[in-house]
Design a protein around this motif. Structure first.
Motif, PDB file in Angstrom:
ATOM      1  N   ALA A   1      -1.211   4.223  -2.029  1.00  0.00           N
ATOM      2  CA  ALA A   1      -2.421   4.858  -1.496  1.00  0.00           C
ATOM      3  C   ALA A   1      -3.673   4.222  -2.078  1.00  0.00           C
ATOM      4  O   ALA A   1      -4.679   4.054  -1.375  1.00  0.00           O
ATOM      5  CB  ALA A   1      -2.397   6.355  -1.805  1.00  0.00           C
TER       6      ALA A   1
ATOM      7  N   ARG B   1      -4.343   0.936  -0.373  1.00  0.00           N
ATOM      8  CA  ARG B   1      -4.781   1.071   1.019  1.00  0.00           C
ATOM      9  C   ARG B   1      -6.012   1.959   1.160  1.00  0.00           C
ATOM     10  O   ARG B   1      -6.434   2.253   2.283  1.00  0.00           O
ATOM     11  CB  ARG B   1      -3.634   1.635   1.861  1.00  0.00           C
TER      12      ARG B   1
ATOM     13  N   ASP C   1      -6.272   5.126   0.700  1.00  0.00           N
ATOM     14  CA  ASP C   1      -5.916   6.357   1.417  1.00  0.00           C
ATOM     15  C   ASP C   1      -6.454   7.540   0.612  1.00  0.00           C
ATOM     16  O   ASP C   1      -5.745   8.151  -0.197  1.00  0.00           O
ATOM     17  CB  ASP C   1      -4.395   6.444   1.583  1.00  0.00           C
ATOM     18  N   TYR C   2      -7.725   7.871   0.839  1.00  0.00           N
ATOM     19  CA  TYR C   2      -8.414   8.876   0.031  1.00  0.00           C
ATOM     20  C   TYR C   2      -7.684  10.220  -0.071  1.00  0.00           C
ATOM     21  O   TYR C   2      -7.517  10.747  -1.173  1.00  0.00           O
ATOM     22  CB  TYR C   2      -9.824   9.109   0.583  1.00  0.00           C
TER      23      TYR C   2
ATOM     24  N   SER D   1      -3.120  12.307   5.588  1.00  0.00           N
ATOM     25  CA  SER D   1      -3.061  10.922   5.137  1.00  0.00           C
ATOM     26  C   SER D   1      -3.608   9.993   6.215  1.00  0.00           C
ATOM     27  O   SER D   1      -3.259  10.106   7.395  1.00  0.00           O
ATOM     28  CB  SER D   1      -1.625  10.534   4.791  1.00  0.00           C
ATOM     29  N   ILE D   2      -4.461   9.060   5.801  1.00  0.00           N
ATOM     30  CA  ILE D   2      -5.068   8.132   6.751  1.00  0.00           C
ATOM     31  C   ILE D   2      -4.035   7.152   7.298  1.00  0.00           C
ATOM     32  O   ILE D   2      -4.008   6.857   8.489  1.00  0.00           O
ATOM     33  CB  ILE D   2      -6.228   7.373   6.072  1.00  0.00           C
ATOM     34  N   PHE D   3      -3.161   6.661   6.449  1.00  0.00           N
ATOM     35  CA  PHE D   3      -2.213   5.628   6.855  1.00  0.00           C
ATOM     36  C   PHE D   3      -0.868   6.208   7.292  1.00  0.00           C
ATOM     37  O   PHE D   3      -0.231   5.673   8.195  1.00  0.00           O
ATOM     38  CB  PHE D   3      -1.990   4.646   5.705  1.00  0.00           C
TER      39      PHE D   3
ATOM     40  N   PRO E   1     -11.279   2.178   3.745  1.00  0.00           N
ATOM     41  CA  PRO E   1      -9.976   2.340   4.405  1.00  0.00           C
ATOM     42  C   PRO E   1      -9.986   1.901   5.862  1.00  0.00           C
ATOM     43  O   PRO E   1      -8.987   1.393   6.371  1.00  0.00           O
ATOM     44  CB  PRO E   1      -9.688   3.844   4.277  1.00  0.00           C
TER      45      PRO E   1
ATOM     46  N   MET F   1      -7.461  -0.872   7.373  1.00  0.00           N
ATOM     47  CA  MET F   1      -6.562  -0.571   8.492  1.00  0.00           C
ATOM     48  C   MET F   1      -6.720  -1.575   9.629  1.00  0.00           C
ATOM     49  O   MET F   1      -5.730  -2.016  10.228  1.00  0.00           O
ATOM     50  CB  MET F   1      -6.833   0.843   9.015  1.00  0.00           C
TER      51      MET F   1
END
Length: 302
Positions: free
Chosen positions: A262, A265, A267-268, A69-71, A23, A27
């Motif tokens: 997710a 991307r 997004d774990y 959420s990472i994103f 990820p 990003m």
């Protein structure tokens, strides 16, 4: 239920982590340096071993925290809550359509066993069971949306759309899922009815002069409900997870489209949270169905 959910948490966490893709690299883009990627991985908490990450994840789950959420930059719980409405109503409407089609067809097919109607219904059910819902959805879009213009091709209405307008956007995807899901319920309903139509209590009810519809619906159908309830419950749970692809085809901003984005991307936290919620719903639906056995069959005791 606790054991099942513990296994789900473990398996989902491991599968997500061993899947190729980083990820942090996604990003930052292809031009990012190794130092920048390493720094972002440290910031996101991805630099530790998988055991350390799993330990932190379990501790957060115990506190009721599905992660960040990472994103999206927001809690996973909030992201899922914002996308829950389309998925919920799509699942409910699809199940209603499947049940309204399957129960009458399955009962009549069993009652007229060997007839032209029975053979046609069985053939159609076998065909419908092999049709992918996304392919059927594309056909529905082409005919009802593009050619006839009765419905929109995609979306869930604008920000100020009324509830009726939003429901109109669910007609085609609900039909796509409902028609495919009705095949399994039809076959189980027919099989369950065939098991009871020749039982002694059915012949006794007929010999007492009861009307045929009362014999079939009140006596035979009621005693065939347990396997039918089971398959309806499993269908409801499958519809929640099966809506992923259908939502993507129809452009619905539901949990399914959130999971797809997710995955792309990496997004774990969102992937883990969504799958955990879906698995929890699956287990809960099965538990509710087990409890309904008490109301359907007085011989069942826990």
């Amino acid at each position: 239920m606790i054991v099942v959910m513990a296994l789900v948490v473990t398996i989902v966490f491991v599968i997500v982590r061993v899947t190729p893709g980083d990820p942090a690299a996604v990003m930052l883009g292809p031009d990012a340096s190794a130092a920048d990627i390493a720094a972002l991985r440290t910031k996101l908490g991805l630099d530790g071993s998988i055991v350390e990450q799993f330990g932190r994840y379990v501790l957060d789950l115990i506190k009721g925290d599905l992660g960040q959420s990472i994103f999206l930059g927001e809690p996973v719980t909030s992201a899922l809550a914002q996308r829950a409405e389309p998925t919920f109503f799509l699942t409910v409407f699809s199940l209603i359509i499947a049940t309204l089609i399957a129960l009458p067809v399955g009962i009549l097919s069993a009652y007229t066993r060997g007839s032209i109607f029975d053979q046609a219904a069985t053939t159609v059910a076998m065909f419908a069971a092999s049709v992918p819902s996304f392919w059927l959805g594309l056909l529905l879009i082409q005919f009802f949306a593009v050619r006839l213009g009765w419905f929109d091709t995609s979306g869930y209405g604008g920000p100020g759309a009324s509830f009726a307008d939003r429901l109109a956007h669910l007609v085609l995807p609900a039909l796509a899922l409902g028609l495919v899901s009705s095949a399994l319920i039809t076959r189980f309903t027919r099989a369950a009815m065939l098991d009871v139509l020749n039982d002694d209590y059915v012949r006794t009810a007929r010999s007492k002069g009861m009307s045929e519809w009362r014999v079939v619906l009140k006596h035979a159908f009621k005693n065939a409900l347990i396997p039918i309830l089971t398959v309806i419950g499993l269908t409801a749970a499958l519809l929640v997870s099966g809506a992923v692809v259908t939502e993507t085809v129809f452009g619905l901003p539901g949990v399914g489209s959130l999971v797809v984005s997710a995955v792309l991307r990496r997004d774990y936290p969102v992937i883990q949270g969504a799958l955990l919620v879906i698995a929890g719903l699956y287990v809960l639906v099965n538990f509710v169905i087990d409890m309904l056995y008490l109301a359907v069959d007085p011989r069942v005791r826990y």
